[in-house]
Design a protein around this motif. Sequence first.
Motif: not given
Lengths: 212, 699
Positions: B106, B184, B324, B612, B617
């Motif tokens: 993350d 994130t 998110n 990414k 993600k």
Amino acid sequence: MSYAYLFKYIIIGDTGVGKSCLLLQFTDKRFQPVHDLTIGVEFGARMITIQNKQIKLQIWDTAGQEAFRSITRSYYRGAAGALLVYDITRRETFNHLTTWLEDARQHSNSSMVIMLIGNKCDLESRREVRREEGEAFAREHGLIFMETSAKTAANVEEAFINTAQEIFDKIQEGVFDINNEANGIKIGPQLSPSNQKSSSGNQALGTGGGCC
Amino acid sequence: MMPTPTISLAATTHSVSNNNNTATTNANNKNNNNEKINQVITPNNHLDSIIISTSNDNTNGFCYPKSVMAKSSIVSNIDPTNSDQISNNDHQSRLRRHMTEEMNEDSIYNVYLKKITYTCNNILNKQQKLQSDNFITRCDQVDYSSSKNLKKNGNNKMNHNQQQDDQQSLQWETRQLRQIKAATMEHLVQFILLQTEYQQQQHNNYNESKSSQQHHNDHSDSDEESQLESSDLMEERNNVAHVMHVLFATYRQFYYPWQLFTEIIRQKPFVSTKQFNFILFYWLNNYPEDFWTPCQPSMANSNTNYIDDQASSHNNNGSPENGNQLLDDQSSLCSEYASSSSLSSNHASYTTPSLSLSSTSNNVSNNSSLSSTSISSSRFSPLTLADQLISLRHIDEEVKKHCLHLLDMKKENTTNSSTLNSHSSIHKSVNKSSSIIELDPKFVAQQLTAIDLENFLALKPYTLLSNVRSKTRIETMIRNFNLLSRHVIITILQHSTPHQVTIHWIEIAHHLRKMRNFNSLKAIIAGLTNESIYRLKTTVWNKLPRNSITTFQNMSSIVDDVNNQTMLRHTQLFIEGTSKVSLEDSFGTVPYLGTFLTDITMINTRYENYIKTEKGKKLINFEKCAKQYEILMQMQLLQKNAIAGLQQQQQQNYQHQIYSLNHYLSLRSQSVPSIPRVARIFRNWFQLNESDLPSDREW
């Protein structure tokens, strides 16, 4: 670095047409340290070669300041070339070209070379301004025309270099008075042939063309 | 690929830690290296995947740990001579090298190796040397020093003399820096709450080493030890603080406030209360307007248990989807609630009278009952983040109190502003019909500055990041700028003796320069250099006295576009931005916004919003946020300085045409000094009807 000539360019056009993207695509190739991204004398400068002559392009861009209608005189003053940019996916940016052109003509010297650029030609599916319209506008106002994509870099090199070529030709023809710095051309510190790098001028392409 | 340069981050980190010290700008860039080294020390050394084993066979004085080289996905190893930018940058790259990127699920971290050189004429005194030395050895998992025979902690405590010998032979060290490149939102929140796995591990290791060290310490060392600990902690705090500053200043491009809020609340059960409260206090103090925005939509109809439940289930499933939801439409998002007046209409679905809590709302009466009743009325659906915060059970009372306090202040300010606005009086000496030429240039300059300052100080720097600027102070300032330019042109052209009006405007520009109002200065110069004025050679320019011409040229050169407006940037930020306010002439620097806007545009163009991961993600590009924050901070710095200047003036009872006008900072928590009252004639200039506004791209 030594150069034969220094040309001042300006980039004009509506907000969001991709002016800053064009500039960074052209000048930022070497991945300059990020801190110098916006500050410093060398910002927006790049060397090119035309007919074996080193030419330094100094490109001014006030992207982000479009809302300040009063772009100061100093922005236009002494520009040898101008990139007039619109977005082919937004009709209104094309409609505003006349105003920009008037502005540019009013504030700059008459021999300034203006290149009309239809940017974002990678977004063919969202196109609102046909290529022919751009060509017609350019013909009508005596501009060079090109469609580019700052995103994919298509024609970006050519846009800057063709403009330089045009300026260079004008110098050769004697249209530009190179001794008058108000024309946006400076003679480099070392113009004597012995000091010049003899790299080939293959970057200087003659014709403008579409990328799509 | 060139390494990211050290300078910028160095300056940022440092000035973050010295918020009160307005003199620490990016001017730090020019500091000598020794100083810089001491400023930029991040505390963390990565342990789980990287173990540094130093090698002596380095060429440039850098230790390239072999284990890392093998593991790393990207290793940039640039020959400095290759770069054609032989300058500062090159020098910087010698001091810090990008070594690798640490890819996690993350988050992505940039890992740097930083060279720290100790020279004979080092400014550091012995004590400081001792500290930094100790710091390195104490982080015993990272063996920086096999070449220097420094022993690992706990194995063999060196006596004092030995240590000193080692210092004298110590020429340089390498230290590992770890900086978030992308992550994130969840990871970022965990980071500022000191809750990432890595931080936890560090914490544990630190405690262990501390206890083992204490065991071996004799009494003479214990003083050092305590100092050591504090500096160590401070470094760690600086790093976290930097991420915190950047996150709160830039997150609106990606998330609504309620999404960040939910994420923070969700972490609550796992973090120390102290840090949790610290974060909330920071948020409340610096961006109170975030708390007047609507809370999570689903919260509007559910009770507060929802969040508790969610939090307890956190350990099991990694990231909840509700927080998110990535938003690409940054522009609308950002501006939407920056202009908080639009909130009630945008979220009409849960409108009740109390929702009209917005800074520009006129519904003061509706607001007034809210703060006093919100605790008792928690059975009603929470509507704003503030409501939600107050109604949450596990939040400390102090935080809630503070939130209520801010609410009250906001209410007061709204009331004040409405009453003050209703009877804004006219300055005695100014007749409404006065022509510009009858007004004292200095007075005009003061009035223009008062208007600009009011807007500038109320401007939220983060609104610069938004593309849509409707209803923001930025829009107001741009509009005023254009109107002023137009006003200059009109007054000159309309007057029977245009050159006299021109002289007058030049005089005004001169005063604006003295007052450091670069915004209005540029507007006036733009008007004077407009083609319609500039071409009036015989009627205007040839009739000007020499000193007016000289002044005009000087003023023009300041706001000139030459070299990317270097002169203007330099003057407004470095020369005038932070210098002491002279009471006589200035209220504080008002910068021209354009340079900030261009810089932000360039950064937005240059960096992607998201990075990414291999698994697809989307991570927030935090590097971009940090760059944006640098620009925002410059503006913040000028704002703080202006406020400090005004406060100073107030203290000295500088009453020359100063009236109490406190409404311009409706949401600021600190007490607000006063700026001069603005006469109606000037207000009239800038409050023209929309029909009077220049049509698109014309005067």
